[in-house]
Motif scaffolding. Structure first.
Motif, PDB file in Angstrom:
ATOM      1  N   LYS A  25      30.533 -14.823  13.280  1.00  0.00           N
ATOM      2  CA  LYS A  25      30.135 -13.433  13.593  1.00  0.00           C
ATOM      3  C   LYS A  25      30.845 -12.967  14.864  1.00  0.00           C
ATOM      4  CE  LYS A  25      26.419 -10.174  13.891  1.00  0.00           C
ATOM      5  NZ  LYS A  25      25.583  -9.697  14.916  1.00  0.00           N
ATOM      6  N   LYS A  26      30.936 -13.880  15.844  1.00  0.00           N
ATOM      7  CA  LYS A  26      31.633 -13.527  17.098  1.00  0.00           C
ATOM      8  C   LYS A  26      33.103 -13.176  16.805  1.00  0.00           C
ATOM      9  CE  LYS A  26      32.839 -15.087  21.725  1.00  0.00           C
ATOM     10  NZ  LYS A  26      34.200 -14.527  21.606  1.00  0.00           N
ATOM     11  N   MET A  27      33.735 -13.985  15.935  1.00  0.00           N
ATOM     12  CA  MET A  27      35.136 -13.698  15.580  1.00  0.00           C
ATOM     13  C   MET A  27      35.256 -12.294  14.967  1.00  0.00           C
ATOM     14  SD  MET A  27      36.554 -17.223  13.842  1.00  0.00           S
ATOM     15  CE  MET A  27      36.612 -18.784  14.710  1.00  0.00           C
ATOM     16  N   LEU A  28      34.360 -11.975  14.013  1.00  0.00           N
ATOM     17  CA  LEU A  28      34.418 -10.665  13.341  1.00  0.00           C
ATOM     18  C   LEU A  28      34.143  -9.536  14.340  1.00  0.00           C
ATOM     19  CD1 LEU A  28      32.575 -11.511   9.980  1.00  0.00           C
ATOM     20  CD2 LEU A  28      35.030 -11.285  10.320  1.00  0.00           C
ATOM     21  N   ASN A  29      33.213  -9.781  15.278  1.00  0.00           N
ATOM     22  CA  ASN A  29      32.954  -8.791  16.337  1.00  0.00           C
ATOM     23  C   ASN A  29      34.202  -8.569  17.183  1.00  0.00           C
ATOM     24  OD1 ASN A  29      30.302  -7.787  16.118  1.00  0.00           O
ATOM     25  ND2 ASN A  29      29.451  -9.704  16.885  1.00  0.00           N
ATOM     26  N   ASP A  30      34.853  -9.684  17.545  1.00  0.00           N
ATOM     27  CA  ASP A  30      36.075  -9.599  18.370  1.00  0.00           C
ATOM     28  C   ASP A  30      37.188  -8.841  17.649  1.00  0.00           C
ATOM     29  OD1 ASP A  30      34.751 -10.981  20.308  1.00  0.00           O
ATOM     30  OD2 ASP A  30      35.796 -12.890  20.031  1.00  0.00           O
ATOM     31  N   PHE A  31      37.222  -8.947  16.297  1.00  0.00           N
ATOM     32  CA  PHE A  31      38.242  -8.196  15.531  1.00  0.00           C
ATOM     33  C   PHE A  31      37.901  -6.695  15.517  1.00  0.00           C
ATOM     34  CE2 PHE A  31      38.640 -12.161  12.568  1.00  0.00           C
ATOM     35  CZ  PHE A  31      39.275 -12.852  13.583  1.00  0.00           C
ATOM     36  N   GLY A  32      36.647  -6.358  15.879  1.00  0.00           N
ATOM     37  CA  GLY A  32      36.256  -4.946  15.958  1.00  0.00           C
ATOM     38  C   GLY A  32      35.596  -4.394  14.706  1.00  0.00           C
ATOM     39  N   PHE A  33      35.070  -5.264  13.834  1.00  0.00           N
ATOM     40  CA  PHE A  33      34.417  -4.767  12.619  1.00  0.00           C
ATOM     41  C   PHE A  33      33.296  -3.776  12.969  1.00  0.00           C
ATOM     42  CE2 PHE A  33      36.546  -8.055  10.225  1.00  0.00           C
ATOM     43  CZ  PHE A  33      36.637  -7.484   8.946  1.00  0.00           C
ATOM     44  N   GLY A  34      33.250  -2.662  12.255  1.00  0.00           N
ATOM     45  CA  GLY A  34      32.263  -1.618  12.514  1.00  0.00           C
ATOM     46  C   GLY A  34      30.866  -2.037  12.120  1.00  0.00           C
ATOM     47  N   SER A  35      30.768  -2.872  11.107  1.00  0.00           N
ATOM     48  CA  SER A  35      29.445  -3.285  10.621  1.00  0.00           C
ATOM     49  C   SER A  35      29.537  -4.717  10.079  1.00  0.00           C
ATOM     50  CB  SER A  35      29.007  -2.312   9.519  1.00  0.00           C
ATOM     51  OG  SER A  35      28.044  -2.888   8.679  1.00  0.00           O
ATOM     52  N   ILE A  36      28.599  -5.556  10.488  1.00  0.00           N
ATOM     53  CA  ILE A  36      28.578  -6.949   9.991  1.00  0.00           C
ATOM     54  C   ILE A  36      27.166  -7.275   9.516  1.00  0.00           C
ATOM     55  CG2 ILE A  36      28.990  -9.389  10.519  1.00  0.00           C
ATOM     56  CD1 ILE A  36      30.706  -8.309  12.975  1.00  0.00           C
ATOM     57  N   GLU A  37      27.028  -7.564   8.232  1.00  0.00           N
ATOM     58  CA  GLU A  37      25.733  -7.991   7.678  1.00  0.00           C
ATOM     59  C   GLU A  37      25.758  -9.513   7.527  1.00  0.00           C
ATOM     60  OE1 GLU A  37      22.971  -6.422   6.812  1.00  0.00           O
ATOM     61  OE2 GLU A  37      23.499  -4.293   6.619  1.00  0.00           O
ATOM     62  N   ILE A  38      24.573 -10.124   7.641  1.00  0.00           N
ATOM     63  CA  ILE A  38      24.480 -11.580   7.539  1.00  0.00           C
ATOM     64  C   ILE A  38      23.583 -11.957   6.359  1.00  0.00           C
ATOM     65  CG2 ILE A  38      23.690 -13.682   8.719  1.00  0.00           C
ATOM     66  CD1 ILE A  38      25.881 -12.507  10.347  1.00  0.00           C
ATOM     67  N   ALA A  39      24.004 -12.934   5.588  1.00  0.00           N
ATOM     68  CA  ALA A  39      23.141 -13.515   4.551  1.00  0.00           C
ATOM     69  C   ALA A  39      23.151 -15.017   4.754  1.00  0.00           C
ATOM     70  CB  ALA A  39      23.650 -13.160   3.162  1.00  0.00           C
ATOM     71  N   MET A  40      21.941 -15.614   4.849  1.00  0.00           N
ATOM     72  CA  MET A  40      21.871 -17.051   5.098  1.00  0.00           C
ATOM     73  C   MET A  40      21.902 -17.847   3.802  1.00  0.00           C
ATOM     74  SD  MET A  40      19.169 -17.133   8.196  1.00  0.00           S
ATOM     75  CE  MET A  40      19.069 -15.693   9.217  1.00  0.00           C
ATOM     76  N   LYS A  41      21.679 -17.157   2.671  1.00  0.00           N
ATOM     77  CA  LYS A  41      21.791 -17.851   1.377  1.00  0.00           C
ATOM     78  C   LYS A  41      22.245 -16.880   0.296  1.00  0.00           C
ATOM     79  CE  LYS A  41      16.808 -17.632   0.435  1.00  0.00           C
ATOM     80  NZ  LYS A  41      15.648 -18.397   0.027  1.00  0.00           N
ATOM     81  N   ALA A  42      22.613 -17.438  -0.841  1.00  0.00           N
ATOM     82  CA  ALA A  42      23.217 -16.656  -1.921  1.00  0.00           C
ATOM     83  C   ALA A  42      22.312 -15.527  -2.400  1.00  0.00           C
ATOM     84  CB  ALA A  42      23.558 -17.591  -3.080  1.00  0.00           C
ATOM     85  N   GLU A  43      21.011 -15.827  -2.541  1.00  0.00           N
ATOM     86  CA  GLU A  43      20.088 -14.827  -3.091  1.00  0.00           C
ATOM     87  C   GLU A  43      20.027 -13.564  -2.219  1.00  0.00           C
ATOM     88  OE1 GLU A  43      19.756 -18.312  -5.212  1.00  0.00           O
ATOM     89  OE2 GLU A  43      19.605 -18.143  -3.021  1.00  0.00           O
ATOM     90  N   ILE A  44      20.084 -13.763  -0.881  1.00  0.00           N
ATOM     91  CA  ILE A  44      20.060 -12.607   0.044  1.00  0.00           C
ATOM     92  C   ILE A  44      21.357 -11.811  -0.123  1.00  0.00           C
ATOM     93  CG2 ILE A  44      20.005 -11.900   2.475  1.00  0.00           C
ATOM     94  CD1 ILE A  44      18.320 -14.490   2.993  1.00  0.00           C
TER      95      ILE A  44
END
Length: 403
Positions: A25-44
């Motif tokens: 997530k830190k890497m994606l933030n550093d790239f400047g992504f406008g929005s980052i969603e997180i899913a901890m498993k496949a169903e989510i």
């Protein structure tokens, strides 16, 4: 190389391990992504993808309990939850052949092996998203199901961006295949093969030859692919189809045995091996294939009672021919239990379970317990919990019970 502006891009990160999740997530933030969603498993992830479209999906292969990354990707493809405009990158710490084969079969846009640096991930995403942008008109047409427009757009892009000519030719050829325009498909694949010996072009041409009935030529090409490229396991499936069409089920079975050895995680292939083996009366191989299929079906979008019935049937057939091993009996009971847990509220499933139970008990000459199951089935059919026994079944069972 042009660097992507990620600020207007939406990313979905699918990762069950907290440490890896925080780092990525830190890497994606550093790239400047406008929005980052997180899913901890496949169903989510599936729930999120039912309501939101992402530009980038970064999914781990190992996702703890439940579906793994391959099973997730299979479901997303099956349910059309990933548009062609989305970039799907599989992340894995594994490099086992089984994993690689499985991942390749469901075609993510790419995969990256842990551990990887921020610079490596950025380069990969830059390259993949830049290509997606150039192919946008084609991918929009594919998402709309307009294959003719996709063909037209791909030809234009191939002229504008010669470095994407191969990719565009593949889209054109595969679109002609889907349109059942086999002559044009063959012409496109031939053009590619004359320029470069690309496995996908030979694969496409072989499929087209199969569909126009040139089975011998198709077989030659699929065998060539199998010899040249061990990752092209789909060629084995098509070769098995040819052998079935030629009424050579034993040869089809052998081809499928070779295929499941190379890529054992493909559920549909295990089912096909089970079906062919049952038709040949090779009940031991059928039992193994269906047992594996039952295991794989647990987290699959293709899960259905028929897979479990195939397993029960193969064990009943073994019992009718020879003394049943305790291992087989254990397998039968495990699969029966899974059917009870998953599908037993369906009256037809309930009835089929009872019929296989009775068949197995009769094969073991246990008439007393067979009759008990028969009586349960009869009682439940009166209360509409299960579909009733047919007259033929009643007559067959009563004869077997000595009634």
């Amino acid at each position: 190389m042009h660097s992507q502006n990620f600020s207007k891009k939406k990313a979905l990160l699918i990762e069950d391990m907290a440490e890896a999740r925080i780092m990525q997530k830190k890497m994606l933030n550093d790239f400047g992504f406008g929005s980052i969603e997180i899913a901890m498993k496949a169903e989510i992830a599936i729930e999120l993808l039912q309501n939101t479209t992402f530009d980038v999906i970064l999914s781990d292969y190992n996702l703890g309990r439940g579906k793994d990354g391959q099973e997730l990707l299979e479901e997303l493809r099956h349910s059309n939850l990933i548009p062609h405009t989305t970039t799907y990158l599989m992340v894995t710490a594994e490099t086992s052949i089984e994993m690689v084969m499985g991942a390749i079969e469901f075609q993510p846009d790419g995969y990256i092996t842990k551990p990887f640096s921020q610079a490596v991930l950025q380069r990969r995403l830059d390259k993949m998203l830049t290509m997606k942008e150039k192919l946008l008109p084609v991918n929009l047409a594919l998402d709309a199901g307009d294959l003719k427009k996709a063909i037209t757009e791909a030809k234009v892009i191939a002229e504008e961006h010669p470095q994407l000519a191969g990719k565009c030719q593949r889209i054109v050829g595969e679109s002609y295949l889907k349109l059942k325009d086999y002559r044009n498909a063959i012409a496109v694949f031939n053009k590619t093969l004359n320029e470069r010996k690309m496995p996908w072009a030979l694969f496409g041409k072989a499929q087209a030859k199969f569909h126009i009935g040139e089975l011998d030529k198709a077989e030659q090409m699929f065998r060539q692919l199998m010899m040249d490229n061990r990752f092209f396991v789909s060629a084995y499936d098509w070769l098995a189809k040819i052998k079935m069409a030629q009424n050579l089920p034993q040869e089809a079975q052998q081809v499928l045995i070779d295929a499941v050895e190379r890529s054992p995680k493909n559920l549909m292939r295990q089912i096909e091996l089970g079906k062919v083996s049952l038709s040949l009366g090779d009940y031991d191989i059928a039992e193994t294939a269906y047992r594996r299929a039952v295991f794989l079906a647990k987290n699959s979008c293709y899960n259905s009672p028929e897979i479990y019935f195939g397993h029960l049937k193969s064990i009943v057939k073994i019992a009718q021919e020879e003394h049943l091993l305790s291992r087989h009996e254990g397998n039968f009971n495990n699969t029966l239990k899974k059917l009870h847990n998953l599908f037993f509220d369906q009256p037809s499933v309930r009835a089929t379970c009872y019929s296989y139970e009775i068949d197995l008990l009769l094969a073991k000459n246990d008439k007393k317990n067979a009759k008990q199951v028969f009586n349960t089935w009869s009682a439940e059919s009166n209360s509409k919990q299960t579909t009733p026994l047919s007259d033929e079944q009643i007559a067959t069972y009563q004869t077997a019970f000595g009634a």
